[in-house]
Design a protein around this motif. Structure first.
Motif, PDB file in Angstrom:
ATOM      1  N   MET A   1     -63.022   3.913  55.703  1.00 53.73           N
ATOM      2  CA  MET A   1     -63.960   2.805  56.565  1.00 53.73           C
ATOM      3  C   MET A   1     -63.106   1.505  56.698  1.00 53.73           C
ATOM      4  O   MET A   1     -62.368   1.246  55.811  1.00 53.73           O
ATOM      5  CB  MET A   1     -65.201   2.576  55.456  1.00 53.73           C
ATOM      6  N   VAL A   3     -63.435  -2.390  56.583  1.00 54.67           N
ATOM      7  CA  VAL A   3     -63.961  -3.491  56.290  1.00 54.67           C
ATOM      8  C   VAL A   3     -63.313  -4.692  56.509  1.00 54.67           C
ATOM      9  O   VAL A   3     -62.278  -5.315  56.047  1.00 54.67           O
ATOM     10  CB  VAL A   3     -64.543  -3.678  54.724  1.00 54.67           C
ATOM     11  N   ILE A 304     -59.718  -2.298  53.301  1.00 50.30           N
ATOM     12  CA  ILE A 304     -60.722  -3.474  53.192  1.00 50.30           C
ATOM     13  C   ILE A 304     -59.834  -4.780  53.100  1.00 50.30           C
ATOM     14  O   ILE A 304     -58.986  -4.841  52.573  1.00 50.30           O
ATOM     15  CB  ILE A 304     -61.232  -3.134  51.785  1.00 50.30           C
ATOM     16  N   ALA A 353     -70.767  -0.983  53.406  1.00 53.06           N
ATOM     17  CA  ALA A 353     -69.467  -1.483  53.220  1.00 53.06           C
ATOM     18  C   ALA A 353     -69.354  -2.419  51.829  1.00 53.06           C
ATOM     19  O   ALA A 353     -68.370  -2.078  51.074  1.00 53.06           O
ATOM     20  CB  ALA A 353     -69.219  -2.664  54.226  1.00 53.06           C
ATOM     21  N   TYR A 356     -68.865   0.212  49.328  1.00 55.65           N
ATOM     22  CA  TYR A 356     -67.554   0.836  49.542  1.00 55.65           C
ATOM     23  C   TYR A 356     -66.651   0.059  48.795  1.00 55.65           C
ATOM     24  O   TYR A 356     -65.830   0.444  48.174  1.00 55.65           O
ATOM     25  CB  TYR A 356     -67.558   0.874  50.974  1.00 55.65           C
TER      26      TYR A 356
END
Ligand SMILES: Cc1ncc(COP(=O)(O)O)c(C=O)c1O
Ligand SMILES: Cc1ncc(COP(=O)(O)O)c(C=O)c1O
Lengths: 367, 374
Positions: A1, A3, A304, A353, A356
């Motif tokens: 993911m 972010v 991230i 998020a 995460y």
């Protein structure tokens, strides 16, 4: 993911009328001191409940104009936090005055009121308090110190739009509050913009003059000044965004609460403290982390984005070597510079998020 | 006839509206509002246009002057020579930095700094000269640069009103305004020849070391993010403005041509009228006619008459800098700068822009002629 630290695209899309506002402002074709500028000044001062708002080109200019309007001159000293963005000290130097650094509170990261009086000399004229990360500085105490020693209090509100202490908005306690509307601030324009707020008619007039080449009317240059204006286009954007500011601040606070829960109990990190008598805008959600740089890299590997606000204590910067401070003279600032890490907290961040990010942080310290 | 304006930026915009709107939309889509790719692209394009190695963009033309003087490390007490017939920004920046402005009168015909008086103003404390290319025409740069070189003074060219003007040296070399001194500064205020949709400015230099310093000064003294090596300020050109300027730069020469066409019309129509002096054309410089400025008798009456006829005019500048209240403490008496004092009572700028219509030019010229001949 992935972010993102900020998501201006999503924010732009969340206010569909913005495109039209910009198109309309372009069609008006009144790009310098157009009516939107005055409208924004009126609206912003109404929100804060303050008598005057004077717009400026950016937040740094706002601080400089505040200092100059208060008559800070060569030879004067101004007390300012050792841990902040450089604007809160560089503008003092620009006045020809001397920035006198004071260390910050190890829990709130704002000026430590116990470290102020030892810095006051007969040349001290003012204190610049920074509402760092969005939490109000110890305004009430600072104000008392200022009153006792006849000093001006200037509030750097670049990170503290609508933050409160004892029910008073940041920017309204000192003589002048200076705001930035840099695009990623809680209230952000689409370019550089800023303003000062004050309850004083005299200071407002001085600031307005100074920001406009020393003139209120055309060709009436009573004093020397500078050119620092908020573009009409930026005022139009801010006007459209202002009604959302409170809601965005609440969303940031909810994000912060969720982080607080999810990160609770990790021994290697310290979560931001929220003072019970003050509010927080969570412009930044800043943890203190052991092995900060490794953690930052670890998170980056997971997509991230994090940032460090700020990697150096101000007195340690080459720009301030001339002041001759020993390294370690500001222990809290020095410690923060090594430990702080800002996690994504923008208002449109998804709960997944946050989960995460928290999981990855936990994972880092378990590895 | 269409209403006459001092500047008609709106019609100018409508002619290239699709391109400009696209450029704005692109920035709104990328949301790279600060230092987006358009800023650098515009700086590059402008560098190519004026033929200079480095263009540093900034918040406005006043900041550009301030950044220039900071980067040159001028110190409080240093003297800076500037023309007294100019916009306040030039003097104000000098004062803001604690420097000492040293005024010098201008030539009555070219309105630019009187180089023959230059050496008499130089003292051991003099560090820089700021020629202003007023109304769109270059100052006498060749003799000015020679004197500056001889005395080792910096030359900072204030090019806010003359972007695109070209100067020819006696050896035939041609250079654009802003690229002859160590630093040139300019403004993109909306009504300037190259205007954006808000405030904007830029700085030119061929000196690589200085370019780095200028860039740092405009950006809080940082070379790298969070590494503040020197004291600086925050002065940036918004990405949105850079995107707009990038489009308009392509048309700058066309804009200058349109302004020159209007000026040529005025020259012809107004030459020889008793009581009216048309602007002098310097032999060494092209003119980009930011302003078309007449020197006239009965100026204030003419202004009223034109106003009554629906013709706007402007006075640049009605109060000489040495009489501004901000400088009153330095107590300059009447007659300190006779040319400038006289110009403040006789100059009048009449409408000139890129969208002038033949019938407007004819009407304005006719109204002036009638005023002086009846
Ligand atoms: C604490 C603080 N002060 C001042 C500023 C300066 O604002 P600006 O970037 O609009 O000049 C900022 C933001 O960049 C800031 O975070
Ligand atoms: C000669 C001159 N210098 C400096 C400036 C300042 O430019 P700005 O308005 O962009 O600050 C101007 C224009 O306003 C100008 O005409």
């Amino acid at each position: 993911m992935e972010v993102l630290f900020n998501d201006l695209k999503k924010l732009h899309q969340s206010i569909p009328e913005l495109n039209e506002v910009i198109q309309r402002t372009v069609s008006d074709f009144n790009f310098i001191r157009g009516k939107q500028v005055t409208q924004f000044e009126e609206s912003f001062k109404a929100v804060l409940g303050v008598n005057h708002c004077v717009t400026t080109g950016n937040g740094t200019d706002a601080l400089f104009i505040a200092l100059r309007s208060l008559g800070i001159n060569p030879g004067d000293e101004v007390i300012t936090p050792a841990f902040s963005w450089i604007s809160s000290s560089e503008t003092i130097s620009l006045c020809g005055a001397k920035p006198v650094f004071a260390d910050v509170d190890s829990q709130t990261y704002t000026l430590d009121p116990d470290r102020i009086e030892e810095k006051i000399t007969d040349r001290t004229k003012a204190i610049v308090a920074v509402h760092l990360y969005g939490q109000a500085a110890h305004l009430e105490i600072l104000k008392k110190i200022c009153d006792k020693h006849h000093l001006f209090l200037i509030e750097d509100c670049a990170q503290g739009h609508l933050t409160l202490e004892y029910g008073k908005y940041a920017g309204t306690v000192g003589e002048i509050g200076a705001f930035s509307f840099y695009p990623t601030k809680n209230l952000g324009a689409y370019g550089d913009a800023g303003c000062i707020v004050t309850n004083s008619d005299t200071l407002a007039e001085k600031a307005r003059r100074f920001a406009n080449h020393g003139a209120l009317l055309k060709d009436d240059h009573l004093v020397e000044g500078m050119n620092s204006r908020m573009d009409t286009l930026q005022a139009a954007v801010l006007l459209a965004k202002l009604p959302h500011l409170k809601r965005w601040n609440e969303m940031r606070n909810l994000n912060a609460q969720l982080y607080d829960q999810l990160l609770d109990g990790i021994a290697e990190i310290i979560l931001p403290l929220q003072r019970p008598d003050a509010s927080h805008t969570f412009h930044l959600y800043v943890i203190r982390a052991q092995q900060r740089d490794e953690l930052k890299r670890w998170l980056a590997n997971y997509g991230i984005q994090t940032l460090v606000h700020y990697p150096q204590a101000l007195p340690d910067l080459p720009a301030y070597h001339y002041l001759g401070h020993d390294k370690g003279a500001f222990p809290v600032a020095g410690m923060l510079a090594k430990e702080v890490l800002s996690l994504p907290v923008h208002p449109l961040l998804h709960l997944d998020a946050i989960q995460y990010v928290a999981d990855r942080i936990r994972g880092f310290y378990k590895k | 006839m269409e209403k006459i304006k001092m500047a008609d930026l709106h019609t100018q915009y409508l002619r290239i509206k699709p391109e400009i709107d696209d450029a704005i939309q692109q920035v709104l889509t990328s949301t790279a509002f600060i230092q987006g790719p358009e800023v650098n692209a515009f700086a590059q394009a402008l560098g190519t246009y004026v033929d200079v190695n480095h263009v540093i963009t900034c918040g406005n033309g006043t900041d550009a002057l301030q950044i220039a003087m900071m980067a040159l490390e001028l110190q409080p007490g240093d003297e800076v020579i500037l023309p007294v017939h100019t916009y306040v920004a030039t003097a104000e920046v000098i004062a803001l930095l604690g420097l000492v402005p040293v005024f010098i009168d201008v030539f009555a015909d070219s309105f630019n700094l009187d180089v023959t008086q230059l050496e008499s103003k130089i003292t051991p404390k003099t560090k820089a000269i700021v020629p202003v290319h007023l109304y769109g025409q270059c100052a006498d740069m060749e003799p000015l640069l020679a004197i500056a070189n001889r005395h080792k003074l910096y030359v900072i060219e204030d090019t806010a009103q003359a972007l695109g003007a070209e100067y020819t040296f006696s050896n035939g070399t041609r250079k654009k305004a802003g690229t002859m001194g160590i630093i040139g500064t300019t403004s993109f205020f909306p009504s300037k020849n190259l205007g954006c949709f808000g405030d904007g400015g830029a700085i030119f230099t061929n000196d690589t070391v200085l370019a780095e310093k200028l860039k740092m000064t405009a950006n809080h003294g940082q070379r790298i993010k969070y590494h503040h090596d020197i004291i600086g300020i925050n002065s940036r050109l918004d990405t949105l403005q850079a995107a707009i300027l990038q489009v308009k730069l392509k048309y700058l020469d066309d804009y200058a041509r349109r302004r020159n066409d209007a000026a040529a019309y005025y020259d012809l129509a107004l030459a020889g009228i008793a009581g009216v002096k048309i602007p002098h054309r310097s032999g060494n410089s092209t003119h980009v006619f930011h302003q078309y400025t007449l020197t006239v008798e009965r100026r204030d009456d003419l202004k009223k008459e034109l106003e009554a006829a629906g013709i706007p005019t402007m006075i640049y500048y009605p109060v000489p800098l040495h009489f501004q209240k901000a400088y009153a403490r330095k107590s300059f008496g009447e007659g300190s700068f006779p040319v400038t004092e006289s110009l403040s009572k006789t100059v009048i700028s009449i409408p000139i822009h890129t969208e002038m219509k033949p019938e407007q030019l004819a009407f304005i010229s006719e109204t002036i002629k009638t005023f002086y001949t009846t």
